[in-house]
Write a protein that holds these residues in place. Structure first.
Motif, PDB file in Angstrom:
ATOM      1  N   LEU A 124       0.853  -1.185   0.000  1.00  0.00           N
ATOM      2  CA  LEU A 124       0.000   0.000   0.000  1.00  0.00           C
ATOM      3  C   LEU A 124       0.891   1.237   0.000  1.00  0.00           C
ATOM      4  CD1 LEU A 124      -2.468  -1.112   2.845  1.00  0.00           C
ATOM      5  CD2 LEU A 124      -2.847  -1.299   0.380  1.00  0.00           C
ATOM      6  N   VAL A 125       0.339   2.373  -0.435  1.00  0.00           N
ATOM      7  CA  VAL A 125       1.133   3.603  -0.381  1.00  0.00           C
ATOM      8  C   VAL A 125       1.553   3.837   1.059  1.00  0.00           C
ATOM      9  CG1 VAL A 125       0.136   4.711  -2.416  1.00  0.00           C
ATOM     10  CG2 VAL A 125      -0.993   4.954  -0.195  1.00  0.00           C
ATOM     11  N   ALA A 126       2.745   4.377   1.259  1.00  0.00           N
ATOM     12  CA  ALA A 126       3.354   4.444   2.588  1.00  0.00           C
ATOM     13  C   ALA A 126       2.530   5.249   3.586  1.00  0.00           C
ATOM     14  CB  ALA A 126       4.765   5.020   2.479  1.00  0.00           C
ATOM     15  N   TRP A 127       1.728   6.222   3.093  1.00  0.00           N
ATOM     16  CA  TRP A 127       0.956   7.049   4.023  1.00  0.00           C
ATOM     17  C   TRP A 127      -0.422   6.454   4.326  1.00  0.00           C
ATOM     18  CZ3 TRP A 127       2.563   8.702  -0.826  1.00  0.00           C
ATOM     19  CH2 TRP A 127       1.592   8.745  -1.816  1.00  0.00           C
ATOM     20  N   HIS A 128      -0.731   5.281   3.768  1.00  0.00           N
ATOM     21  CA  HIS A 128      -2.011   4.619   4.042  1.00  0.00           C
ATOM     22  C   HIS A 128      -2.097   4.270   5.524  1.00  0.00           C
ATOM     23  CE1 HIS A 128      -5.289   1.710   3.907  1.00  0.00           C
ATOM     24  NE2 HIS A 128      -5.552   2.119   2.677  1.00  0.00           N
ATOM     25  N   PRO A 129      -3.263   4.488   6.188  1.00  0.00           N
ATOM     26  CA  PRO A 129      -3.401   4.204   7.623  1.00  0.00           C
ATOM     27  C   PRO A 129      -3.059   2.771   8.024  1.00  0.00           C
ATOM     28  CG  PRO A 129      -5.284   5.465   6.838  1.00  0.00           C
ATOM     29  CD  PRO A 129      -4.491   5.079   5.619  1.00  0.00           C
ATOM     30  N   LYS A 130      -3.256   1.819   7.107  1.00  0.00           N
ATOM     31  CA  LYS A 130      -3.002   0.419   7.440  1.00  0.00           C
ATOM     32  C   LYS A 130      -1.627  -0.076   6.970  1.00  0.00           C
ATOM     33  CE  LYS A 130      -7.843  -1.068   7.632  1.00  0.00           C
ATOM     34  NZ  LYS A 130      -8.844  -2.045   7.136  1.00  0.00           N
ATOM     35  N   ALA A 131      -0.825   0.837   6.403  1.00  0.00           N
ATOM     36  CA  ALA A 131       0.478   0.423   5.866  1.00  0.00           C
ATOM     37  C   ALA A 131       1.368  -0.182   6.939  1.00  0.00           C
ATOM     38  CB  ALA A 131       1.179   1.615   5.207  1.00  0.00           C
ATOM     39  N   SER A 132       1.334   0.379   8.159  1.00  0.00           N
ATOM     40  CA  SER A 132       2.226  -0.095   9.218  1.00  0.00           C
ATOM     41  C   SER A 132       1.856  -1.481   9.730  1.00  0.00           C
ATOM     42  CB  SER A 132       2.233   0.896  10.388  1.00  0.00           C
ATOM     43  OG  SER A 132       0.947   1.001  10.952  1.00  0.00           O
ATOM     44  N   GLU A 133       0.649  -1.948   9.392  1.00  0.00           N
ATOM     45  CA  GLU A 133       0.211  -3.263   9.845  1.00  0.00           C
ATOM     46  C   GLU A 133       0.103  -4.281   8.717  1.00  0.00           C
ATOM     47  OE1 GLU A 133      -3.428  -2.866  11.960  1.00  0.00           O
ATOM     48  OE2 GLU A 133      -2.608  -1.515  13.479  1.00  0.00           O
ATOM     49  N   GLU A 134      -0.063  -3.812   7.480  1.00  0.00           N
ATOM     50  CA  GLU A 134      -0.331  -4.741   6.383  1.00  0.00           C
ATOM     51  C   GLU A 134       0.779  -4.798   5.335  1.00  0.00           C
ATOM     52  OE1 GLU A 134      -4.167  -4.160   4.658  1.00  0.00           O
ATOM     53  OE2 GLU A 134      -5.216  -4.212   6.582  1.00  0.00           O
ATOM     54  N   ASN A 135       1.636  -3.776   5.270  1.00  0.00           N
ATOM     55  CA  ASN A 135       2.695  -3.770   4.258  1.00  0.00           C
ATOM     56  C   ASN A 135       3.876  -4.644   4.667  1.00  0.00           C
ATOM     57  OD1 ASN A 135       1.172  -1.930   2.819  1.00  0.00           O
ATOM     58  ND2 ASN A 135       2.864  -0.520   2.481  1.00  0.00           N
ATOM     59  N   GLU A 136       4.731  -4.951   3.691  1.00  0.00           N
ATOM     60  CA  GLU A 136       6.008  -5.592   3.999  1.00  0.00           C
ATOM     61  C   GLU A 136       6.761  -4.674   4.957  1.00  0.00           C
ATOM     62  OE1 GLU A 136      10.140  -7.056   1.797  1.00  0.00           O
ATOM     63  OE2 GLU A 136       8.785  -5.652   0.808  1.00  0.00           O
ATOM     64  N   ARG A 137       7.346  -5.250   6.015  1.00  0.00           N
ATOM     65  CA  ARG A 137       7.962  -4.410   7.040  1.00  0.00           C
ATOM     66  C   ARG A 137       8.925  -5.218   7.906  1.00  0.00           C
ATOM     67  NH1 ARG A 137       3.120  -6.206   8.120  1.00  0.00           N
ATOM     68  NH2 ARG A 137       2.547  -6.924  10.218  1.00  0.00           N
ATOM     69  N   THR A 138       9.792  -4.515   8.596  1.00  0.00           N
ATOM     70  CA  THR A 138      10.635  -5.132   9.620  1.00  0.00           C
ATOM     71  C   THR A 138      10.502  -4.324  10.898  1.00  0.00           C
ATOM     72  OG1 THR A 138      12.601  -3.835   9.079  1.00  0.00           O
ATOM     73  CG2 THR A 138      12.324  -5.929   7.927  1.00  0.00           C
ATOM     74  N   THR A 139      10.529  -5.008  12.016  1.00  0.00           N
ATOM     75  CA  THR A 139      10.443  -4.360  13.322  1.00  0.00           C
ATOM     76  C   THR A 139      11.712  -4.660  14.103  1.00  0.00           C
ATOM     77  OG1 THR A 139       8.032  -4.569  13.377  1.00  0.00           O
ATOM     78  CG2 THR A 139       9.145  -4.185  15.480  1.00  0.00           C
ATOM     79  N   VAL A 140      12.367  -3.612  14.596  1.00  0.00           N
ATOM     80  CA  VAL A 140      13.599  -3.764  15.363  1.00  0.00           C
ATOM     81  C   VAL A 140      13.459  -2.981  16.665  1.00  0.00           C
ATOM     82  CG1 VAL A 140      16.085  -3.276  15.432  1.00  0.00           C
ATOM     83  CG2 VAL A 140      15.020  -4.061  13.298  1.00  0.00           C
ATOM     84  N   VAL A 141      13.853  -3.612  17.770  1.00  0.00           N
ATOM     85  CA  VAL A 141      13.837  -2.934  19.064  1.00  0.00           C
ATOM     86  C   VAL A 141      15.263  -2.924  19.621  1.00  0.00           C
ATOM     87  CG1 VAL A 141      12.904  -2.868  21.408  1.00  0.00           C
ATOM     88  CG2 VAL A 141      11.474  -3.704  19.520  1.00  0.00           C
ATOM     89  N   VAL A 142      15.727  -1.725  19.988  1.00  0.00           N
ATOM     90  CA  VAL A 142      17.047  -1.556  20.596  1.00  0.00           C
ATOM     91  C   VAL A 142      16.846  -1.018  22.006  1.00  0.00           C
ATOM     92  CG1 VAL A 142      19.286  -0.395  20.449  1.00  0.00           C
ATOM     93  CG2 VAL A 142      18.117  -1.121  18.351  1.00  0.00           C
ATOM     94  N   GLU A 143      17.650  -1.517  22.940  1.00  0.00           N
ATOM     95  CA  GLU A 143      17.519  -1.099  24.335  1.00  0.00           C
ATOM     96  C   GLU A 143      18.867  -0.647  24.889  1.00  0.00           C
ATOM     97  OE1 GLU A 143      15.668  -2.800  28.537  1.00  0.00           O
ATOM     98  OE2 GLU A 143      16.509  -4.222  27.089  1.00  0.00           O
ATOM     99  N   ASN A 144      18.846   0.456  25.633  1.00  0.00           N
ATOM    100  CA  ASN A 144      20.025   0.836  26.420  1.00  0.00           C
ATOM    101  C   ASN A 144      19.573   1.288  27.806  1.00  0.00           C
ATOM    102  OD1 ASN A 144      19.466   3.687  26.445  1.00  0.00           O
ATOM    103  ND2 ASN A 144      20.427   3.894  24.433  1.00  0.00           N
ATOM    104  N   GLU A 145      20.511   1.401  28.726  1.00  0.00           N
ATOM    105  CA  GLU A 145      20.165   1.687  30.115  1.00  0.00           C
ATOM    106  C   GLU A 145      19.612   3.089  30.310  1.00  0.00           C
ATOM    107  OE1 GLU A 145      23.507   0.932  32.610  1.00  0.00           O
ATOM    108  OE2 GLU A 145      23.536  -1.245  32.209  1.00  0.00           O
ATOM    109  N   THR A 146      20.060   4.033  29.495  1.00  0.00           N
ATOM    110  CA  THR A 146      19.644   5.421  29.667  1.00  0.00           C
ATOM    111  C   THR A 146      18.249   5.679  29.127  1.00  0.00           C
ATOM    112  OG1 THR A 146      21.937   6.163  29.529  1.00  0.00           O
ATOM    113  CG2 THR A 146      20.236   7.827  29.182  1.00  0.00           C
ATOM    114  N   TYR A 147      17.987   5.257  27.899  1.00  0.00           N
ATOM    115  CA  TYR A 147      16.731   5.596  27.246  1.00  0.00           C
ATOM    116  C   TYR A 147      15.672   4.516  27.398  1.00  0.00           C
ATOM    117  CZ  TYR A 147      14.068   8.663  24.259  1.00  0.00           C
ATOM    118  OH  TYR A 147      13.152   9.551  23.806  1.00  0.00           O
ATOM    119  N   GLY A 148      16.098   3.297  27.538  1.00  0.00           N
ATOM    120  CA  GLY A 148      15.142   2.199  27.575  1.00  0.00           C
ATOM    121  C   GLY A 148      15.023   1.549  26.215  1.00  0.00           C
ATOM    122  N   LYS A 149      13.802   1.212  25.825  1.00  0.00           N
ATOM    123  CA  LYS A 149      13.560   0.498  24.574  1.00  0.00           C
ATOM    124  C   LYS A 149      12.968   1.432  23.518  1.00  0.00           C
ATOM    125  CE  LYS A 149      12.592  -3.777  27.113  1.00  0.00           C
ATOM    126  NZ  LYS A 149      11.569  -4.811  27.440  1.00  0.00           N
TER     127      LYS A 149
END
Length: 217
Positions: A124-149
């Motif tokens: 879907l076009v990147a600005w579509h409301p459902k793009a973040s849930e339905e488009n091809e995507r990768t999710t990455v979480v980084v954590e450090n002691e100062t900021y958290g996750k």
């Protein structure tokens, strides 16, 4: 300097353009038509080179700051429920990239990669409301002691057909260094703690690895 993800495409395009130049010079007698074709081919090559450019960025490493992961324009700043990893409310900041922007994705904070997942999906076009849930995507979480996750999500757009993710579980992330690459237009979402102080505004242009998106509240 060009990104390694573009080396193969750049070489193929260069060979194609040179080959077409030779064919046009040999078989097209009309000078005006030959000139038009050559200019068109040069424009294609220039666009490919621009897309895969990888300018050096001077990231100031600071564990209290979240840097923009990509170049582009801030299109979303809102409180949302993040359902994939946190399963709670977070502040979302989204940066939209046009095909003319640098498409390198950079780590927004330093720390340990504690989550990394690829999701196949739609385009879907990147600005579509459902793009973040339905488009091809990768999710990455980084954590450090100062900021958290901090979660950053690469989202494919209508033109993007491949997302490259370098973040592997338990890797050491360094703020501002390459986390991935999105080919041909897209957006990146950041999900931050609710007490985060947002330092950007809607429609503001940001630079990956340099612009401070937020700081520790």
């Amino acid at each position: 300097m060009f990104h390694k993800e573009g080396h193969k495409i750049i070489i193929i395009t260069l060979i194609f353009v040179v080959g077409c130049f030779l064919l046009a010079d040999t078989y097209i007698g009309q000078a005006w038509l030959r000139t038009v074709i050559m200019i068109g081919l040069l424009l294609v090559l220039i666009l490919i080179l621009q897309f895969f450019r990888n300018p050096k960025r001077h990231s100031v490493i600071d564990d209290k700051h979240v840097l923009s992961p990509v170049d582009g324009k801030v299109v979303v700043i809102e409180e949302v429920f993040e359902k994939e990893y946190f399963k709670e409310k977070r502040l979302q900041v989204s940066v939209f990239m046009s095909p003319l922007n640098v498409h390198v994705t950079r780590y927004p904070i330093s720390g340990n990669v504690i989550f990394s997942k690829y999701h196949p999906g739609k385009y879907l076009v990147a600005w579509h409301p459902k793009a973040s849930e339905e488009n091809e995507r990768t999710t990455v979480v980084v954590e450090n002691e100062t900021y958290g996750k901090v979660l950053h999500r690469q989202i494919a757009g209508a033109l993007a057909k491949r997302i490259v993710n370098y973040a592997k579980l338990n890797n050491k992330a360094i703020q501002g260094q390459d986390s991935g690459f999105i080919k041909f237009g897209s957006r990146v979402d950041l999900f931050l703690p609710l007490d985060t102080k947002i330092k950007v505004k809607l429609n503001q242009k940001v630079s990956g690895g340099e612009t401070v998106i937020a700081e520790k509240g």
